[in-house]
Every structure is written in structure tokens, then in C-alpha cells.
Scaffold this motif. Structure first.
Motif, PDB file in Angstrom:
ATOM      1  N   ALA A 145      40.242  40.928  46.388  1.00 24.41           N
ATOM      2  CA  ALA A 145      40.887  39.800  45.721  1.00 24.41           C
ATOM      3  C   ALA A 145      42.403  39.993  45.649  1.00 24.41           C
ATOM      4  O   ALA A 145      43.169  39.034  45.841  1.00 24.41           O
ATOM      5  CB  ALA A 145      40.312  39.635  44.315  1.00 24.41           C
ATOM      6  N   THR A 149      45.521  37.755  47.179  1.00 22.00           N
ATOM      7  CA  THR A 149      46.399  37.106  46.208  1.00 22.00           C
ATOM      8  C   THR A 149      47.847  37.557  46.319  1.00 22.00           C
ATOM      9  O   THR A 149      48.775  36.732  46.241  1.00 22.00           O
ATOM     10  CB  THR A 149      45.878  37.384  44.784  1.00 22.00           C
ATOM     11  OG1 THR A 149      44.520  36.960  44.688  1.00 22.00           O
ATOM     12  CG2 THR A 149      46.725  36.656  43.761  1.00 22.00           C
ATOM     13  N   HIS A 152      50.792  35.857  48.281  1.00 21.17           N
ATOM     14  CA  HIS A 152      51.199  34.506  47.852  1.00 21.17           C
ATOM     15  C   HIS A 152      51.966  34.525  46.537  1.00 21.17           C
ATOM     16  O   HIS A 152      52.363  33.454  46.049  1.00 21.17           O
ATOM     17  CB  HIS A 152      49.959  33.615  47.708  1.00 21.17           C
ATOM     18  CG  HIS A 152      49.140  33.511  48.967  1.00 21.17           C
ATOM     19  ND1 HIS A 152      49.533  32.779  50.065  1.00 21.17           N
ATOM     20  CD2 HIS A 152      47.954  34.087  49.304  1.00 21.17           C
ATOM     21  CE1 HIS A 152      48.630  32.874  51.025  1.00 21.17           C
ATOM     22  NE2 HIS A 152      47.654  33.667  50.587  1.00 21.17           N
TER      23      HIS A 152
END
Length: 442
Positions: A145, A149, A152
Motif C-alpha cells: 500500500a 501511495t 503520489h
């Protein structure tokens, strides 16, 4: 006399600690890449900072291996999480190189402390293989995850460090379910002695050091392989790493469901040989297809083998000492991995580095398999639980079978020898005893 043996801890606190301790090594490629891109560091110097983090983690494991039974898991886990939050938080909040390096070392020690406590607790659990699989599932999902993430959320070197500190902070409530210091007693005395099966444990720790070194040597330069040799962008690399960690989730799920039906020798030996092939494929990739295939296959097999290795260390000593020592040896190998990978890449090129690492993996596959075979021949865990206790073996009458039960088998029973108690009577008490005996005779 009250029993001083602590009850096995609950599953989810150990999984949370395992995740908080392992997430830093899992994020090492993006940590090293951002240090190189956003601080005045060369790729080799950025790799040295990553090595400092992992050395701090290894130091914690070797330091705490014999202290966990005496100090208790709760205070050591809280100390580790606190150091992780402070260390990684400091590294994330400043661009001064001395403070960044100091924060990385302190944070690494905190991560290693959490990992050591989790390893000791997993070893004492009823099903250490399932527990280690759950921990690897959790850390793979968390790291995956984050890989999706972080690209960005902006640039800067501090974002991965802040994410690691946040994971450590989120694991803090889990420490409330862990035990405190162990009271002094026979169990505490025995736990401070030498671990059982020293030869097999030493071979396991030494092989795991080299095994982890090869994994991290490739993992530390995977970003460089993808960017320079395969020509991928940071966002594409993040997607590949996330998919690879997702494949690891599937692999660990399958290993957890399958359990130890094949024992540990076959998954460890065959899995290590398969990893060697994946290392060679990844290091020689010159495009997206080859790089993604090597990374995905490698990350699918690596956590599966690691879960069986953790279970093997737990089988050698249910009190967790070999699990902690093996984890510290793994952290030491992981710490040396980025430097070794960079040196081998400079000397032989990236494909040549893959061949050397693959050969080293094949060399340690044999001894690891031999230790797994040795551990599977008998009830090693049960023997380790009673190591150092004087026992008497004798035939005792079996109790009458209950309703519906078959005839009891005649088997030797372990009987713990208890200390003899000598009662010293006072003269008055002795006189009373003699008078009572005289009345009985009359």
C-alpha cells in the motif's frame, strides 16, 4: 508455589509488532532512492545510510535476545516503538545529514527491538508457522500500500521515514496486550541458559545471514536495475513493487493454508533454489517484462520460505532465543546486502551480480535443508521446552480409561524431580509427636 511461566500472547499484538519492525527493510529501495535523489549523497553513500539502518536493527536483536524473558516483552516493545517514532521522525523532519543518519540508526534499533519481541512471542505460540505467515501477510500488505501511495504524495527524502514512524505509532496500542517482566523462578533461570541444539542453531543463523544478504543485495539495487537497465519511471517501479508484494501475499496465504504437511525441508530447500533463479532473472532484465517477472516471482517465493525458516527457528527453541538470534543474523545480512550488491554490480555488472548471488543462495540451500531435516526427526520443540530439567523415566500405572476410550498404552512418563524438603522440629514439637505416637500404640 505459583507458576511463573507467562501465558502465550495474543496473535494480533505480535502481528502488529512484526509489521512495525519489518516495514523499514521492506521499504529500503524507496528509502535509498529518495536519499540519493533529494540529499547530497551518491548512490553508494545512500546505500550506506540504508546499511546503517539495518545494522541498528541487527544490533537490537543481538542485544535483546537474552533480555526478553527477564525484562518482559511489553517494556522492550514500547521502548522499540518509541525509538522508531523518534528516530524516523527526526530523519524525516531534517535535511542535515548528521541528524538524518543519527535518526536512521536510532530508528533501526527501534525496528529491531520490535522485531525481536515479535520473534520471541511467535516462537512461543502454539502454531509459529501460522503466526509468522500472518506477520508476513501484514507487512507485505502494508508495504504494498505504501509503494502505491508514496509516489503520489510528493517528493522529498522524508516521506518514507514518516510512513515508517506512523506504522510504529499505530502499533503502540498492541503493546498493552503483552506481558511485563518475568518474576524470578526456575523458569526464568532456565530461560537465561544456553539455548538447546547449539550446533543446528548456529548453522541456521549463519546460513540465514548469507540468505538474507543475497535477498537484500538484490532488493537494494532493484530500483537501479529497473530505472537504469530496464528504463522504468519511479511510478512504474512503484507499481511493479506493489504487484510483487501482492504476489507475496498470495504466496504466504497459500503457505499458511497448506501448513507443514510437507515438513519444512522441502519448502526451504526447493524455495531457496527457486529464489536463486529469480535473482538471476531480475538482475539480467533489460525491459519491463523480464524485470516484472523476476520481481513478482521472487517476492512470491521469498516470504513463503521465510515463514518456514522462522518456524524452524521456533522449533529449535520454543522460548524464542534461536528465533531472536536468527532474526538478528538475518538483519545483519540484510544490513550488508546493499553494500555487497553495489560492490558486486560495480565489479561484475548487474547481470554478473545476479549470477554471484544466485550461486551463493544455492550454496546455503543445502545446510538450511539439513537443519530442517534434523529438526523434523523428533519432537525438537518439546525437547527444547524441557531442556536442562532433570527427569526420571519410569513405568507408572495408567489411569482408568474414560467412557468410550480405548486401552491406555504403556509408555514411559516424564516426571519432574522436585527438591526434597527437610522439616526441622523444635524440642516442644518433637515431644508432642512422641506423646501422640505413644497414645496410638495404646
Amino acid at each position: 508455589m505459583s507458576d511463573t511461566t507467562p501465558a502465550p500472547p495474543a496473535a494480533w499484538p505480535l502481528v502488529a509488532l512484526f509489521t512495525a519492525g519489518y516495514v523499514a527493510p521492506y521499504l529500503l529501495p524507496t528509502v535509498v532512492g529518495r536519499l540519493d535523489a533529494h540529499l547530497p549523497l551518491s548512490p553508494a553513500q545512500a546505500g550506506l545510510v540504508g546499511t546503517a539502518l539495518l545494522l541498528g536493527s541487527a544490533t537490537a536483536g543481538f542485544t535483546l535476545a537474552s533480555r526478553i524473558p527477564r525484562r518482559g516483552p511489553r517494556p522492550l516493545a514500547r521502548l522499540g516503538l518509541l525509538l522508531a517514532v523518534l528516530g524516523y521522525g527526526t530523519a524525516a523532519s531534517t535535511t542535515l545529514l548528521p541528524l538524518v543518519v543519527a535518526g536512521v540508526v536510532v530508528g533501526g534499533f527501534g525496528s529491531g527491538s520490535a522485531t525481536a519481541v515479535a520473534a520471541a512471542g511467535i516462537a512461543g505460540h502454539r502454531d509459529p508457522h501460522r503466526m509468522s505467515s500472518l506477520g508476513l501477510l501484514s507487512v507485505s500488505a502494508t508495504a504494498g500500500a505504501l509503494y502505491l501511495t508514496l509516489p503520489h504524495l510528493g517528493g522529498g527524502h522524508g516521506l518514507p521515514f514518516a510512513a515508517i514512524a506512523l506504522v510504529a505509532a499505530l502499533a503502540w496500542p498492541a503493546t498493552g496486550r503483552l506481558g511485563g517482566p518475568t518474576r524470578s523462578g526456575p523458569a526464568a533461570v532456565r530461560s537465561s541458559g544456553r539455548p538447546p541444539y547449539p550446533r543446528a542453531g548456529a548453522v541456521l543463523a549463519g546460513c540465514l545471514l548469507l540468505w538474507s544478504l543475497t535477498q537484500e543485495a538484490l532488493w537494494g539495487v532493484s530500483g537501479r536495475i529497473g530505472a537504469e537497465q530496464a528504463g522504468l519511471s519511479e511510478a512504474t517501479l512503484g507499481v511493479v513493487f506493489a504487484v510483487a508484494l501482492g504476489a507475496g501475499l498470495l504466496g504466504v496465504t497459500g503457505a499458511s493454508a497448506f501448513g507443514t504437511r510437507l515438513g519444512r525441508a522441502v519448502p526451504i530447500g526447493a524455495g531457496t533454489a527457486a529464489i536463486a533463479g529469480c535473482v538471476v532473472l531480475t538482475a539480467s532484465a533489460d525491459g519491463l517484462t523480464g524485470f516484472a517477472a523476476g520481481e513478482i516471482l521472487w517476492n512470491a517465493v521469498y516470504p513463503v520460505v521465510l515463514s518456514y525458516v522462522i518456524g524452524l527457528a521456533a522449533a529449535l527453541d520454543p522460548r524464542g532465543r534461536w528465533a531472536v538470534f536468527a532474526g538478528a543474523a538475518s538483519s545483519l545480512g540484510t544490513a550488508c546486502g546493499p553494500v555487497v550488491g553495489s560492490l558486486l554490480a560495480e565489479a561484475f555488472g548487474l547481470p554478473g551480480m545476479g549470477l554471484v548471488l544466485g550461486g551463493l543462495l544455492l550454496a546455503v540451500a543445502g545446510p538450511l535443508t539439513a537443519v530442517a531435516v534434523h529438526a523434523g526427526r523428533g519432537p525438537v520443540a518439546a525437547a527444547g521446552a524441557t531442556a536442562g530439567e532433570p527427569v526420571l523415566r519410569g513405568e507408572v500405572p495408567a489411569p482408568a480409561p474414560g467412557p468410550g476410550a480405548g486401552p491406555a498404552a504403556d509408555a514411559p512418563v516424564r516426571v519432574r524431580r522436585t527438591p526434597r524438603r527437610i522439616l526441622l522440629l523444635t524440642p516442644t514439637a518433637a515431644a508432642r509427636t512422641r506423646r501422640a505416637a505413644a497414645k496410638d500404640r495404646l
